[in-house]
Design an enzyme around this catalytic site. Structure first.
Site, PDB file in Angstrom:
ATOM      1  N   ASP A 198      33.494   1.591  -4.829  1.00 33.72           N
ATOM      2  CA  ASP A 198      34.194   2.548  -3.969  1.00 33.72           C
ATOM      3  C   ASP A 198      35.666   2.215  -3.784  1.00 33.72           C
ATOM      4  O   ASP A 198      36.456   3.090  -3.430  1.00 33.72           O
ATOM      5  CB  ASP A 198      33.504   2.621  -2.608  1.00 33.72           C
ATOM      6  CG  ASP A 198      32.184   3.382  -2.666  1.00 33.72           C
ATOM      7  OD1 ASP A 198      32.013   4.184  -3.607  1.00 33.72           O
ATOM      8  OD2 ASP A 198      31.333   3.188  -1.791  1.00 33.72           O
ATOM      9  N   TYR A 204      28.468   8.262   2.489  1.00 37.09           N
ATOM     10  CA  TYR A 204      28.475   7.134   3.414  1.00 37.09           C
ATOM     11  C   TYR A 204      29.792   7.046   4.175  1.00 37.09           C
ATOM     12  O   TYR A 204      30.854   7.417   3.665  1.00 37.09           O
ATOM     13  CB  TYR A 204      28.263   5.813   2.671  1.00 37.09           C
ATOM     14  CG  TYR A 204      26.825   5.327   2.664  1.00 37.09           C
ATOM     15  CD1 TYR A 204      26.251   4.784   3.818  1.00 37.09           C
ATOM     16  CD2 TYR A 204      26.052   5.389   1.516  1.00 37.09           C
ATOM     17  CE1 TYR A 204      24.938   4.324   3.818  1.00 37.09           C
ATOM     18  CE2 TYR A 204      24.731   4.936   1.502  1.00 37.09           C
ATOM     19  CZ  TYR A 204      24.184   4.405   2.666  1.00 37.09           C
ATOM     20  OH  TYR A 204      22.888   3.958   2.659  1.00 37.09           O
TER      21      TYR A 204
END
Length: 684
Positions: A323, A407
């Site tokens: 990420d 998320y």
């Protein structure tokens, strides 16, 4: 990054200089001050005036190119010049895929270096413009349309989720920018599509040629029907009415002071920075001890975040997301709100970044800083003297939240009165979902004979694949100076025998880490393993090295097979600790270019030279994070999960450094009521 000073609700006010221009000037005057909007504009103007720029070129990354640590320290000490302000700029031509990595002198308004990437060692991060184009690309392919129709849905009823591709030696992907695509049905505009995965189907897309290079269709699974709209009052249920208000108040204001990006609080001093890739960066953390400002960490950040999934399904085996390196999670930073994300007397910092055209933009209130009470600092009631003393612990919290797809991640750095440093990741948001196959249902060519082994069923027919969240903290240490080393400390059980006749003895074993190649270490709860970062030239009043101890959590490292693609791409995640000699070019645990990187980069490359790390200027790379076997209770929105590590002084001070913390004044709401009477409350 600049600093705001806004009136906040309920009479809370931020403290600091409200003049953005002054803050920008303060940042620019320091060699590692965050890039200002004016500097981002200068970088844009220099780059767009160059011969390589055209209408399809985009800025994939713009960030501060930091000078060597010794240059910065020399300037601060008055023994060296102010280093040149430079930026690192990554450029992508979306039409041709041509990618370059550039260093731009902001001071000199010129491009200093340009490197052209051939794709063999990874690609530039995925652009938002590429994500935005995916839905139109797959909708134009009749194979995709037919596959959706076979599942009883259409391109108008689904959203597509473009995801980083990893590296799997597919010949047609060599040198091309690839994303892999999954689909989710959305029943109406307010419907959260994560509840309705369209499983058994995936498309591999070349973003430059705008074509599907492979379509994976391994059979239909029922699309889960039940909704997961956590923001629907009907799903939330009747509000809980028995909770009384909690009021957090500092009637005299906060205890910290802010000067530009520099913060002073209690005995702490440090700089707050921000980067598009890493998010929050803390620099030059020091603690004033008996009037001496003693350095502890030169630079601390979360430099990488890996989310590897454990489902080997033909349409999911490639789900391994970096990420930070692939998506630049700093650009998804949330604008924080008082009373929702932060509570109390808050100091907000704005984050100033560059968009994909190079234009500066601001994320308001991207970083939150506040104090909080965290219980007892120290306490003792003495049976012999009658002394009864207690002190309250408080800590300074510096945090930000970023949303990466499904998320949401919060990163919280805590500085405590006793010299403790902690970093805590908070994980929430929505699970990445799959269809959960029933018994006898096929996945590819394999029929399921019992419960599916690689996912949890969290709602009827809805799966949540097992996965990990592995954060890499880059800790550029400077404990009392630049000459540091790492000792691994293990508890040792001693057998009964001479010197230990009753078998109660135990001791510790110290192992000095001497070279990079052998610095990869695993945590071990069975021996209370910890790592002491010590200064090899300074001693405390007892003649022992001054130091800090890194206390890890006892969580698994990367669960994937050592021979897997992801293990080669993320060697940093196979150990809890690596130690390298400082090199300003070594910033990222998985390497500079993570997207489609075949492996062998980052930590693998950094430790290959086996440089000495005993008594050197060293960097610690610490991996931590949870392994997630999702629960039913994690759906439809996940309660916060936590992962952290701690750095505590160990021989750094001559005694408890928090002895001089004053006792709290007694206040009415601390007294106990009598005969069932309610406590009194004092409102400020």
């Amino acid at each position: 990054m600049t600093i705001t000073d806004l009136d906040t609700p309920h009479g809370h006010h931020e403290h600091g200089d409200p003049q953005h221009g002054k803050d920008a000037e303060a940042a620019q005057s320091h060699p590692v001050g965050s890039l200002t909007a004016a500097e981002f504009a200068t970088v844009r103007d220099v780059v767009t005036a160059g011969a390589d720029w055209n209408a399809t070129t985009r800025f994939a990354y713009v960030g501060l190119w930091e000078p060597h640590k010794r240059e910065v320290l020399a300037w601060q000490d008055g023994t060296g010049p102010l280093p040149d302000r430079q930026a690192r700029v990554m450029l992508l031509d979306m039409e041709t895929g041509r990618s370059t990595d550039n260093i731009v002198s902001i001071t000199g308004r010129t491009v200093l270096t340009t490197s052209v990437l051939d794709g063999s060692a990874g690609q530039l991060p995925v652009l938002l413009a590429e994500f935005d184009a995916i839905a139109g690309i797959v909708a134009e392919d009749p194979r995709w349309v037919a596959a959706l129709a076979a599942r009883g849905t259409t391109i108008d009823e689904v959203v597509v989720v473009p995801l980083s591709a990893g590296h799997y030696d597919y010949p047609e992907e060599v040198g091309r920018r690839i994303v892999r695509v999954l689909a989710f049905r959305q029943d109406y505009p307010e419907d959260h599509p994560w509840a309705h995965p369209v499983d058994g189907l995936s498309a591999y897309v070349d973003t430059a040629s705008r074509t599907i290079t492979r379509l994976i269709d391994v059979g239909t699974l029922d699309i889960p029907a039940e909704g997961g709209n956590f923001d629907d009052p009907a799903v939330q249920g009747a509000p809980l009415t028995t909770l009384k208000p909690i009021v957090i108040s500092q009637p005299e204001g906060p205890s910290f002071t802010v000067d530009g990006e520099w913060v002073s609080w209690a005995n702490w001093k440090f700089q707050v920075g921000f980067d598009t890739r890493e998010g929050l960066v803390l620099r030059q953390l020091s603690f004033t001890d008996a009037g001496e400002e003693r350095p502890i960490i030169y630079r601390a950040s979360i430099n990488e975040m890996l989310v590897p999934y454990g489902d080997p399904s033909p349409v999911r085996f490639w789900q391994n997301y970096f990420d930070t390196g692939e998506y630049l999670f700093g650009r998804f930073t949330n604008s924080l709100a008082l009373g929702c994300d932060c509570v109390g007397e808050i100091k907000y910092f704005d984050a100033v970044l560059a968009d994909e055209l190079g234009n500066p933009f601001t994320i308001k209130n991207g970083i939150c800083m506040h104090e909080e009470d965290v219980g007892t600092l120290w306490k003792h009631g003495d049976m012999f003297t009658g002394s009864n003393e207690v002190r309250r612990q408080r800590r300074l919290v510096i945090s930000f939240f970023t949303t990466v797809g499904n998320y949401d991640y919060g990163f919280y750095w805590y500085l405590s009165l006793d010299g403790t440093i902690e970093c805590e990741a908070k994980l929430t948001g929505i699970l990445f979902t799959s269809a959960y196959p029933g018994i006898g249902e096929p996945i590819g060519e394999t029929a399921i004979e019992g419960d599916y082994a690689y996912a949890s069923e969290v709602a009827p027919g809805l799966g949540a694949p097992y996965h990990q969240h592995l954060f890499s903290a880059r800790l550029d240490m400077m404990v009392d100076g630049l000459s540091n080393a790492v000792d691994e400390i293990d508890g040792v059980r001693l057998p009964m025998g001479p010197g230990n006749p009753h078998g109660n003895a135990f001791t510790k074993k110290t192992t000095r880490l001497t070279g990079e190649a052998s610095s990869g270490r695993l945590a071990d709860a069975s021996v209370a393993r910890a790592w002491h970062i010590v200064n090899t030239e300074k001693t405390n009043r007892l003649g022992r090295p001054t130091g800090y101890v890194l206390q890890p959590e006892q969580s698994p490292t990367l669960m994937a097979d050592p021979g897997s693609s992801i293990a080669k791409r993320a060697e940093f995640a196979t150990k809890h600790l690596f130690v390298t000699q400082y090199d300003p070019a070594e910033q990222f645990a998985a390497g500079d270019f993570v997207h489609q990187n075949p492996g062998g980069d980052g930590i693998t490359k950094y430790i290959a030279g086996d440089r000495p790390i005993d008594g050197e200027d060293i960097v610690l790379w610490h991996t931590f994070g949870p392994t997630h076997f999702p629960r039913i209770e994690d759906w439809p929105v996940m309660p916060v999960d936590y992962a952290k590590f701690t750095l505590k002084p160990y021989g750094f001070f001559g005694a408890n450094p928090a002895m001089n913390v004053p006792a709290n004044e007694p206040v009415s709401h601390c007294s106990h009521g009598h005969d069932g009477a309610a406590h009194e409350h004092t409102h400020h």
